[in-house]
Write a protein that holds these residues in place. Structure first.
Motif, PDB file in Angstrom:
ATOM      1  N   VAL A   1       0.674  -1.182   0.058  1.00 22.20           N
ATOM      2  CA  VAL A   1      -0.019  -0.064  -0.113  1.00 22.20           C
ATOM      3  C   VAL A   1       0.788   1.251  -0.115  1.00 22.20           C
ATOM      4  O   VAL A   1       0.608   2.130  -0.757  1.00 22.20           O
ATOM      5  CB  VAL A   1      -0.884  -0.216   1.296  1.00 22.20           C
ATOM      6  CG1 VAL A   1      -1.733   1.200   1.437  1.00 22.20           C
ATOM      7  CG2 VAL A   1      -1.908  -1.130   1.144  1.00 22.20           C
ATOM      8  N   ALA A   2       1.894   1.340   0.883  1.00 21.77           N
ATOM      9  CA  ALA A   2       2.701   2.407   0.880  1.00 21.77           C
ATOM     10  C   ALA A   2       3.595   2.620  -0.286  1.00 21.77           C
ATOM     11  O   ALA A   2       3.749   3.717  -0.561  1.00 21.77           O
ATOM     12  CB  ALA A   2       3.813   2.325   2.147  1.00 21.77           C
ATOM     13  N   GLN A   3       3.798   1.636  -1.084  1.00 23.04           N
ATOM     14  CA  GLN A   3       4.604   1.838  -2.347  1.00 23.04           C
ATOM     15  C   GLN A   3       3.624   1.954  -3.633  1.00 23.04           C
ATOM     16  O   GLN A   3       4.132   2.400  -4.511  1.00 23.04           O
ATOM     17  CB  GLN A   3       5.237   0.313  -3.006  1.00 23.04           C
ATOM     18  CG  GLN A   3       6.285  -0.037  -1.823  1.00 23.04           C
ATOM     19  CD  GLN A   3       6.834  -1.308  -1.890  1.00 23.04           C
ATOM     20  OE1 GLN A   3       6.198  -2.436  -2.620  1.00 23.04           O
ATOM     21  NE2 GLN A   3       8.221  -1.566  -1.579  1.00 23.04           N
ATOM     22  N   GLY A   4       2.262   1.899  -3.296  1.00 27.67           N
ATOM     23  CA  GLY A   4       1.431   2.237  -4.260  1.00 27.67           C
ATOM     24  C   GLY A   4       1.097   1.469  -5.194  1.00 27.67           C
ATOM     25  O   GLY A   4       0.307   1.448  -6.217  1.00 27.67           O
ATOM     26  N   LYS A   5       1.329   0.065  -4.869  1.00 28.43           N
ATOM     27  CA  LYS A   5       1.271  -1.270  -5.606  1.00 28.43           C
ATOM     28  C   LYS A   5      -0.233  -1.710  -5.577  1.00 28.43           C
ATOM     29  O   LYS A   5      -0.781  -2.114  -6.507  1.00 28.43           O
ATOM     30  CB  LYS A   5       2.240  -2.078  -5.501  1.00 28.43           C
ATOM     31  CG  LYS A   5       3.679  -1.779  -5.917  1.00 28.43           C
ATOM     32  CD  LYS A   5       4.718  -2.846  -5.473  1.00 28.43           C
ATOM     33  CE  LYS A   5       5.799  -2.551  -6.291  1.00 28.43           C
ATOM     34  NZ  LYS A   5       6.986  -3.558  -5.921  1.00 28.43           N
ATOM     35  N   ILE A   6      -0.901  -1.642  -4.397  1.00 27.92           N
ATOM     36  CA  ILE A   6      -2.240  -2.027  -4.216  1.00 27.92           C
ATOM     37  C   ILE A   6      -2.878  -0.686  -3.323  1.00 27.92           C
ATOM     38  O   ILE A   6      -2.081   0.041  -2.715  1.00 27.92           O
ATOM     39  CB  ILE A   6      -2.362  -3.056  -3.389  1.00 27.92           C
ATOM     40  CG1 ILE A   6      -1.615  -2.924  -2.029  1.00 27.92           C
ATOM     41  CG2 ILE A   6      -1.457  -4.299  -4.456  1.00 27.92           C
ATOM     42  CD1 ILE A   6      -1.773  -4.452  -0.999  1.00 27.92           C
ATOM     43  N   SER A   7      -4.112  -0.915  -3.289  1.00 25.51           N
ATOM     44  CA  SER A   7      -4.871   0.089  -2.814  1.00 25.51           C
ATOM     45  C   SER A   7      -5.678  -0.541  -1.617  1.00 25.51           C
ATOM     46  O   SER A   7      -5.634   0.232  -0.414  1.00 25.51           O
ATOM     47  CB  SER A   7      -5.962   0.764  -3.539  1.00 25.51           C
ATOM     48  OG  SER A   7      -5.340   1.423  -4.875  1.00 25.51           O
ATOM     49  N   TYR A   8      -6.369  -1.503  -1.868  1.00 22.26           N
ATOM     50  CA  TYR A   8      -7.056  -2.308  -0.535  1.00 22.26           C
ATOM     51  C   TYR A   8      -6.612  -3.738  -0.506  1.00 22.26           C
ATOM     52  O   TYR A   8      -6.225  -4.410  -1.655  1.00 22.26           O
ATOM     53  CB  TYR A   8      -8.483  -1.949  -0.769  1.00 22.26           C
ATOM     54  CG  TYR A   8      -9.139  -0.706  -1.192  1.00 22.26           C
ATOM     55  CD1 TYR A   8      -8.991   0.253   0.169  1.00 22.26           C
ATOM     56  CD2 TYR A   8      -9.411  -0.222  -2.166  1.00 22.26           C
ATOM     57  CE1 TYR A   8      -9.496   1.470   0.064  1.00 22.26           C
ATOM     58  CE2 TYR A   8      -9.898   1.087  -2.408  1.00 22.26           C
ATOM     59  CZ  TYR A   8      -9.867   1.962  -1.349  1.00 22.26           C
ATOM     60  OH  TYR A   8     -10.309   3.070  -1.332  1.00 22.26           O
ATOM     61  N   VAL A   9      -6.885  -4.500   0.239  1.00 22.24           N
ATOM     62  CA  VAL A   9      -6.778  -6.137   0.713  1.00 22.24           C
ATOM     63  C   VAL A   9      -8.079  -6.671   1.112  1.00 22.24           C
ATOM     64  O   VAL A   9      -8.849  -6.236   1.802  1.00 22.24           O
ATOM     65  CB  VAL A   9      -5.728  -5.946   1.835  1.00 22.24           C
ATOM     66  CG1 VAL A   9      -5.399  -7.696   2.118  1.00 22.24           C
ATOM     67  CG2 VAL A   9      -4.453  -5.274   1.765  1.00 22.24           C
ATOM     68  N   GLY A  10      -8.439  -7.641   0.191  1.00 25.60           N
ATOM     69  CA  GLY A  10      -9.469  -8.309   0.580  1.00 25.60           C
ATOM     70  C   GLY A  10      -8.955  -9.983   0.818  1.00 25.60           C
ATOM     71  O   GLY A  10      -8.023 -10.152   0.670  1.00 25.60           O
ATOM     72  N   SER A  11      -9.890 -10.799   1.176  1.00 28.54           N
ATOM     73  CA  SER A  11      -9.808 -12.354   1.274  1.00 28.54           C
ATOM     74  C   SER A  11     -10.935 -13.198   0.473  1.00 28.54           C
ATOM     75  O   SER A  11     -11.717 -12.428  -0.039  1.00 28.54           O
ATOM     76  CB  SER A  11      -9.942 -12.517   2.863  1.00 28.54           C
ATOM     77  OG  SER A  11     -11.356 -12.327   3.198  1.00 28.54           O
TER      78      SER A  11
END
Length: 320
Positions: free
Chosen positions: A144-154
């Motif tokens: 997230v900090a690197q901007g590679k993803i915005s949110y996390v899901g399962s």
């Protein structure tokens, strides 16, 4: 099209989710491009895939197809793009699972295949019992900090796993899980016991996969043959009778069974929406029609009689 929030986030997504698992193995690239074009033009903005889609011998194929579509259309920012990590992607001991090592490698590989610089929703495809939650969240927070993803899901988590993941994230002051993708349809309602209540408690949107129960809820073909075998075993006669009642319910209301099954999920509390996995344009167009199907309270009660749920959330469903 109908829209909602992605769990407790501020992101808006379509309530129908375009599933892409067929792209490659069952749907040719040209046809997959046409399906994605039609879906986006119809307002379906939520696209779901996984790094392992494409078949045992060609894992990543589906992401590659989506990547070429994104590169050719220039419409990346019009969609919310979701993919998954967990499955075995190579021969190495660390080419699968949710170790920080594999998460780092897997996200970079997905970004290359998808030809994008960010993934909107990065989903854990399964629980990894060997990876500590602290390690998983450290890796996800870094992405997230690197901007590679915005949110996390399962995906495919039990209620207990949702609680474990969410409480560990809370202790780290992380946003945590915003969605759970679960098997859910009229024939399989187990998640109503604990997954749905847990997801609601933690502000997660539930995405339903296999909404037509592998085709069982899709009705009969033009030749009168049920689209999918109702399954063998001692309960097959009872299941066939249940599906007969389902088809009669739809016929009495002039509803297409596949659309009605999707509409039922759109009426379920806590459900963000179902994943539709069309192999053809015609299947896509039919699925999109589900957003216009309104089921009354009497209709929903009748469906509960045909397809009884577990009796409420746990523990009330199985305790006094």
């Amino acid at each position: 099209m109908q829209y909602t929030q992605l769990g407790r986030t501020g992101a808006t997504v379509s309530r129908l989710v375009l599933g892409t698992m067929n792209f490659g193995p069952h749907t040719a690239e040209e046809d997959a491009f046409a399906i994605m074009d039609r879906a986006l033009d119809a307002g379906v903005t939520f696209f779901d895939t996984a790094n392992g889609y494409g078949g045992t011998d060609r894992r990543g194929w589906t992401e590659e197809i989506i990547g070429r579509w994104l590169a050719s259309r220039g419409r990346r920012e019009e969609i919310v793009l979701a993919t998954k990590v967990f499955g075995e992607m190579g021969p190495g001991k660390n080419d699968r699972g949710l170790s920080a090592l594999n998460i780092r490698r897997a996200v970079d590989a997905s970004l290359r295949r998808l030809q994008t610089d960010h993934i909107d929703l990065y989903q854990m495809h399964h629980v990894d019992r060997s990876a500590p939650w602290e390690e998983i969240w450290q890796a996800m927070d870094l992405l997230v900090a690197q901007g590679k993803i915005s949110y996390v899901g399962s995906s495919n988590f039990a209620g207990w796993h949702l609680a474990q993941a969410s409480e560990t994230a809370r202790a780290r002051h992380s946003l945590g899980l915003v969605s759970e993708q679960s098997l859910y349809n009229l024939l399989t309602r187990d998640i109503e016991l604990e997954v749905l209540p847990a997801a609601e408690h933690y502000g997660m949107g539930v995405i339903a996969w296999s909404p037509l129960a592998g085709g069982n809820l899709g009705g009969r073909s033009s030749t009168g043959v049920r689209r999918r075998n109702s399954g063998g075993g001692s309960g097959s006669d009872a299941r066939s009778a249940q599906l007969d009642r389902w088809e009669a319910f739809c016929a009495e209301r002039a509803l297409a069974p596949g659309q009605a099954a999707l509409a039922w999920l759109l009426h379920r509390p806590g459900v963000l929406g179902p994943i539709i996995g069309p192999r053809t344009i015609d299947q896509l167009d039919s699925a999109i029609g589900a957003v216009d199907v309104a089921l009354s309270e009497d209709d929903l009660a009748a469906l509960d009689e045909i397809f009884p749920g577990p009796g409420g959330p746990a523990p009330e469903a199985y305790a006094w």
